[in-house]
Design a protein around this motif. Structure first.
Motif, short mmCIF file in Angstrom:
data_model
loop_
_atom_site.label_atom_id
_atom_site.label_comp_id
_atom_site.label_asym_id
_atom_site.label_seq_id
_atom_site.Cartn_x
_atom_site.Cartn_y
_atom_site.Cartn_z
N LYS A 74 0.67 -1.30 0.10
CA LYS A 74 -0.09 -0.11 -0.03
C LYS A 74 0.74 1.45 0.10
CE LYS A 74 -4.20 -1.98 2.26
NZ LYS A 74 -4.87 -1.77 0.84
N PHE A 76 1.01 5.72 -0.73
CA PHE A 76 0.29 7.03 -0.93
C PHE A 76 0.43 7.70 -2.28
CE2 PHE A 76 1.41 6.49 3.41
CZ PHE A 76 -0.12 6.62 4.09
N ASN A 77 -0.70 8.04 -2.86
CA ASN A 77 -0.61 8.84 -4.30
C ASN A 77 -0.36 10.34 -3.84
OD1 ASN A 77 -3.06 9.68 -3.54
ND2 ASN A 77 -4.35 8.65 -5.19
N ASP A 79 -2.75 12.73 -3.83
CA ASP A 79 -3.36 13.03 -2.97
C ASP A 79 -3.48 12.64 -1.48
OD1 ASP A 79 -4.24 14.78 -5.05
OD2 ASP A 79 -5.74 13.02 -5.77
N ASP A 81 -3.76 9.68 -0.75
CA ASP A 81 -4.80 8.31 -0.68
C ASP A 81 -4.12 7.24 -0.63
OD1 ASP A 81 -7.24 10.08 -0.76
OD2 ASP A 81 -7.19 9.93 -2.71
N LEU A 82 -4.33 6.29 0.24
CA LEU A 82 -3.56 4.99 0.40
C LEU A 82 -4.15 4.09 -0.79
CD1 LEU A 82 -1.57 3.60 2.17
CD2 LEU A 82 -3.32 2.74 3.36
N ILE A 83 -3.26 3.72 -1.43
CA ILE A 83 -3.66 2.63 -2.70
C ILE A 83 -2.76 1.53 -2.52
CG2 ILE A 83 -4.36 4.60 -4.18
CD1 ILE A 83 -1.80 4.25 -5.80
N ASP A 105 -4.45 0.46 -7.17
CA ASP A 105 -5.97 0.60 -7.16
C ASP A 105 -6.46 1.75 -8.03
OD1 ASP A 105 -8.26 0.94 -6.12
OD2 ASP A 105 -7.89 0.79 -3.96
N ASP A 107 -9.67 2.74 -7.84
CA ASP A 107 -10.74 3.32 -7.05
C ASP A 107 -10.51 4.80 -6.59
OD1 ASP A 107 -12.40 1.34 -7.98
OD2 ASP A 107 -11.98 0.20 -6.50
N LYS A 108 -9.14 4.90 -6.66
CA LYS A 108 -8.68 6.14 -5.75
C LYS A 108 -8.42 7.38 -6.70
CE LYS A 108 -8.44 4.09 -1.63
NZ LYS A 108 -9.50 4.56 -0.72
N SER A 109 -8.95 8.49 -6.46
CA SER A 109 -8.86 9.65 -7.40
C SER A 109 -7.42 9.81 -7.37
CB SER A 109 -9.88 10.80 -7.11
OG SER A 109 -9.74 11.30 -5.77
N CYS A 110 -7.03 10.61 -8.37
CA CYS A 110 -5.68 10.99 -8.37
C CYS A 110 -5.52 12.57 -9.37
CB CYS A 110 -4.61 10.06 -8.91
SG CYS A 110 -4.95 9.38 -10.64
#
Length: 558
Positions: A74, A76-77, A79, A81-83, A105, A107-110
């Motif tokens: 996992k 962090f992107n 933003d 967010d953990l992907i 992932d 489903d996470k926005s970037c």
């Protein structure tokens, strides 16, 4: 840019302490540029939890793991967010570590850059072709899912990322492993070359193989291998080739000539029958020269075809070509009469593809028709006109004579004692006599006179433009002398001679049937009166005159 920058997935080069030495564009897009990944100031732990970075660092340097590991981590992107992503780590020759992040992932926005990266990665992973990226030493850097599927790479080989085992897995499947490997070595020695070929597998599949180098200026970074399964395509091609061969075989062996032109009006097909008809092969000449070069004529065999009259040109122009007839003169001078059918050809969108015509040789058919027509109107033995033709010709002449107020004489001839010839010498001798008599009469009559074999040993002659019965009798007496002097001497014991009846139009009748009947009655009267004589039908009852009385020849009856 070097190959590292071209990798479709996020890639990092880590020092031994797992500080970040380099990041490609995909990694910068995923983690966003504010991290300053390319400045070498960050540790991997800045992009993920510390324990994740420590676990990866410990695992990659364990001897039992070799020089490659694969984990799910996992990170962090941009933003924060953990992907979830797949992490593939490899130890490089300088003891640095290459980290590839795949299948992160969705489903996470970037950021917009991350979106672009995801699109590129999706394209890479879902490409219908198998793609393999290697470095300048031909060591594997990355491959997509399709590559693993196409080459059936086992899971443990994927996990270990063992180049030699992966290559052996590939070589075990190809029909010619030496050839396959030779191409790889050739490209290793000549890194600037681009290569394209086909690879046949033992299971019957066929792969299209394409490879191209990646350079940054003059610096060689590696190579891309591209494999596409073209088994179904090759099968379709083979099917098309078989169909084409079958169609060509049909075209070459059918009796009709087939000629075609393309959408530009250029000749493209000239099958075997066409070559035989024309006596030459297909030669590209302008349309306006087709008629002259291929010697094309109208059905009369004399008038040359104009360009717009040529059937293939008419078909190309969209005109209906149905049972047209023309004549072709071959290079040997032989003339062939042809019946032509054809049409323009269009594709499914209505665009013109060209035109095609078929050439059916009707030379023999027309000749047979002429023979049948001749047999229908001529005597088979002597070649003279038969009753049917004589009747038609006499009717025509009587009309002409009526318009011009002229006379026409009809002579009805019968050989005397002909039966004795057949009885003594046989029917073949009798046939030869009739043929000889027909030939003799033909050469002694005018071209305008009509000579007919009525049947058996009977002949009928029409003499147009005759002055009177006396003139007709002179002709009749001449015929009697021909039989007596030229033919009868061969059969002296048989007493061969000729009896002739004469009738005149319009004196003795105004219809062919009536005139012929009057001449026939006069001939029978001549036989009753002793044969070898001429009798003229009067306007009233039939009277008898000997050849001596009616002619000036001075010969006496026999």
């Amino acid at each position: 840019m070097e190959l590292f920058e071209h990798l479709p997935c996020p890639a990092l080069i880590l020092r031994e302490d797992f500080s970040i030495a380099r990041a490609n564009d995909a990694a910068c897009s995923l983690f966003d540029s504010h991290h300053d990944l390319d400045e070498g100031k960050l540790h991997l732990a800045a992009l993920c939890r510390q324990n994740v970075a420590d676990d990866l660092q410990q695992a990659i340097f364990l001897p039992e793991n070799g020089k490659r590991i694969k984990r799910v981590v996992k990170v962090f992107n941009g933003d924060l967010d953990l992907i979830t992503a797949g992490a593939c780590l490899s130890i490089l020759p300088d003891n640095k570590v290459l980290l590839l992040l795949t299948e992160h992932d969705r489903d996470k926005s970037c950021s917009p850059g991350c979106h672009k990266l995801r699109i590129l990665e999706e394209q890479y992973q879902h490409n219908p072709a198998g793609i393999l990226l290697v470095n300048e030493k031909m060591e594997m850097l990355s491959y997509n899912r399709r590559f693993l599927q196409m080459w059936n790479i086992p899971g443990h080989v994927q996990q270990n990322r063992d180049d030699n085992e992966s290559l052996q897995t590939v070589l075990n499947q190809v029909k010619e492993p030496e050839r396959f490997l030779a191409r790889v070595h050739e490209l290793y020695k000549s890194p600037k070359r681009t290569s394209t070929d086909e690879v046949e597998l033992k299971d019957g599949r066929i792969f299209y193989r394409h490879s191209f180098p990646v350079y940054s200026g003059e610096l060689y970074h590696g190579r891309v291998w591209y494999f596409l399964d073209i088994t179904s395509l090759k099968a379709a091609q083979r099917k098309i080739i078989r169909q084409q061969k079958f169609q060509r075989a049909i075209l070459e062996h059918i009796q009709d000539g087939i000629i075609a032109c393309n959408a530009r009006g250029q000749l493209t097909m000239f099958n075997r029958a066409s070559k035989e008809i024309h006596g030459c092969d297909l030669v590209q000449v302008p349309q306006e020269e087709w008629g002259n070069y291929y010697r094309l004529y109208q059905a009369d065999g004399v008038t040359p075809l104009k360009t717009d009259e040529i059937p293939l040109v008419q078909a190309f122009q969209g005109k209906d070509v149905h049972n047209l007839e023309m004549v072709v003169q071959s290079r040997s001078g032989e003339r062939r009469e042809l019946r032509i059918n054809g049409q323009a050809m269009y594709d499914n969108e209505g665009s013109k593809l060209g035109a095609v015509i078929s050439l059916h040789d009707i030379t023999d058919l027309n000749e047979a028709k002429k023979k049948l027509h001749h047999l229908a109107y001529h005597d088979d033995l002597t070649g003279l006109a038969n009753r049917r033709l004589f009747h038609d010709l006499l009717k025509h002449d009587m009309r002409r004579a009526g318009r011009n107020r002229e006379k026409t004489a009809v002579l009805f001839l019968d050989l005397d004692n002909f039966k004795k010839i057949n009885d003594r010498y046989g029917h073949q001798a009798g046939d030869r006599l009739l043929i000889e008599l027909a030939s003799s009469l033909r050469h002694r009559l005018r071209d305008s006179d009509i000579l007919c074999r009525w049947g058996g040993d009977e002949f009928v002659i029409a003499l147009p433009e005759i002055a009177d019965s006396e003139m007709a009798c002179r002709v009749a007496d001449k015929i009697c002398r021909v039989v007596r002097d030229d033919i009868a001497d061969q059969y002296k014991v048989c007493g061969l001679s000729m009896s002739i009846g004469v009738a005149l139009y319009p004196d003795n009748g105004t219809s062919p049937d009536n005139l012929i009947r009057q001449a026939d009655m006069a001939m029978y009267l001549a036989k009753q009166q002793g044969k070898n004589r001429v009798c003229v039908a009067p306007c009233g009852p039939v009277s008898e005159m000997s050849t001596m009385e009616n002619c000036d020849a001075g010969s006496s009856p026999r």
